[in-house]
Design a protein around this motif. Structure first.
Motif, mmCIF file in Angstrom:
data_model
loop_
_atom_site.group_PDB
_atom_site.id
_atom_site.type_symbol
_atom_site.label_atom_id
_atom_site.label_comp_id
_atom_site.label_asym_id
_atom_site.label_seq_id
_atom_site.Cartn_x
_atom_site.Cartn_y
_atom_site.Cartn_z
ATOM 1 N N GLN A 1 -7.600 -1.118 -4.444
ATOM 2 C CA GLN A 1 -7.460 -2.423 -4.360
ATOM 3 C C GLN A 1 -7.997 -3.317 -5.385
ATOM 4 O O GLN A 1 -7.418 -4.352 -5.785
ATOM 5 C CB GLN A 1 -8.066 -2.759 -3.176
ATOM 6 C CG GLN A 1 -7.322 -2.342 -1.688
ATOM 7 C CD GLN A 1 -8.284 -2.209 -0.496
ATOM 8 O OE1 GLN A 1 -9.339 -2.151 -0.469
ATOM 9 N NE2 GLN A 1 -7.486 -2.531 0.665
ATOM 10 N N PRO B 1 -3.905 -7.345 -3.111
ATOM 11 C CA PRO B 1 -3.659 -6.306 -2.033
ATOM 12 C C PRO B 1 -4.402 -6.773 -0.714
ATOM 13 O O PRO B 1 -4.563 -6.126 0.358
ATOM 14 C CB PRO B 1 -4.503 -5.286 -2.747
ATOM 15 C CG PRO B 1 -5.680 -6.009 -3.520
ATOM 16 C CD PRO B 1 -4.851 -7.204 -3.817
ATOM 17 N N SER C 1 -2.067 -3.902 0.844
ATOM 18 C CA SER C 1 -2.359 -3.379 -0.069
ATOM 19 C C SER C 1 -1.169 -2.426 -0.739
ATOM 20 O O SER C 1 -0.912 -2.035 -1.881
ATOM 21 C CB SER C 1 -3.544 -2.410 0.280
ATOM 22 O OG SER C 1 -4.564 -2.936 0.557
#
Length: 262
Positions: A202, A212, A223
């Motif tokens: 992320q 994300p 994500s």
């Protein structure tokens, strides 16, 4: 901006921190969530900070009181979180750079500049340099500070009021630090813990310009969409969270080896 800055937290550092404190993972995540919302870097790789105007006023003896947003005997006036804090820090550094860093809290544990030595650094300059390089340094600095203040005992026993009163200062009740810590610990104790590899994925996606969602270590639909967008842009097959080892490797290659001109 150096592309070697902003290295995400690693599993090795997290396990070392947990072992040094003698606490389970849920308590460590609780502290990080309350202090820095579980992430130590902004999307532009600058360290998460909070500039404290009253500390700057104290350190400089009120010499810059005419800059009341930067130097003020009253706490508060923080303004927006994130990049705005760096604007405030830069304004203060133009007046007194040492005092500005001294008056700022840094990284995952929001360790104050004046606690650099207690956090195991040679001084403020080294603390800022290392915390700018990696979340590992941020986390282990926080741990060393906790140990230097004997706060690990409060963590181990779940004494959140005792921990908050010393870690966050005498005004901890105003911001309900103890209740927020207790609530975060309850959440992490009863629900799934963040996955450090998913969290790294992320954070690297944000560095590369994708969104994300929260950097929380829970690899949800946002994500997944961000990862697939990145993969399409690089002409590689789309994957899901079962292949994060390979995905993170590719993200690292792109995030830390792209040219500075980009």
């Amino acid at each position: 901006m150096s592309f070697q800055k902003g290295k995400p937290l690693t599993q090795d550092a997290f396990e070392e921190a947990s072992e040094l404190l003698g606490v389970e993972a849920a308590k460590l995540w609780a502290v990080m969530e309350v202090e820095a919302k579980r992430c130590g870097f902004l999307e532009d790789r600058r360290t998460v900070i909070l500039f404290e105007r009253h500390k700057f006023h104290e350190r400089t003896g009120g010499r810059f009181a005419e800059h009341h947003q930067i130097s003020n005997p009253q706490a508060g006036g923080y303004g927006r979180a994130g990049a705005h804090q760096h604007v405030r820090l830069e304004e203060a550094m133009a007046l007194d750079s040492e005092a500005a860093i001294w008056s700022t809290s840094w990284g995952l544990g929001q360790v104050m500049g004046f606690n650099a030595e207690r956090a195991g650094f040679e001084g403020q300059e080294q603390m800022v340099e290392l915390m700018s390089a990696s979340e590992d340094a941020q986390l282990l600095g926080m741990v060393r500070f906790i140990l230097s203040e004997d706060l690990d005992k409060s963590l181990r026993t779940g004494n959140w009021t005792g921990f908050a009163s010393r870690y966050n200062g005498r005004n901890y009740r105003k911001n309900q630090y103890d209740e927020r810590l207790r609530g975060a610990h309850q959440k992490f104790s009863t629900g799934p813990l963040p996955d450090i590899l998913a969290r790294e994925c992320q954070l690297l996606l944000t560095y590369l310009g994708y969104d994300p969602g929260p950097i929380d270590g829970w690899f949800g639909p946002s994500s997944q969409r961000a990862l697939n967008s990145f993969q399409r842009s690089r002409g590689v097959d789309e994957t899901d969270d079962d292949n994060l080892d390979e995905d993170v490797y590719l993200l690292r290659e792109n995030a830390f080896t792209q040219s500075r001109a980009e």
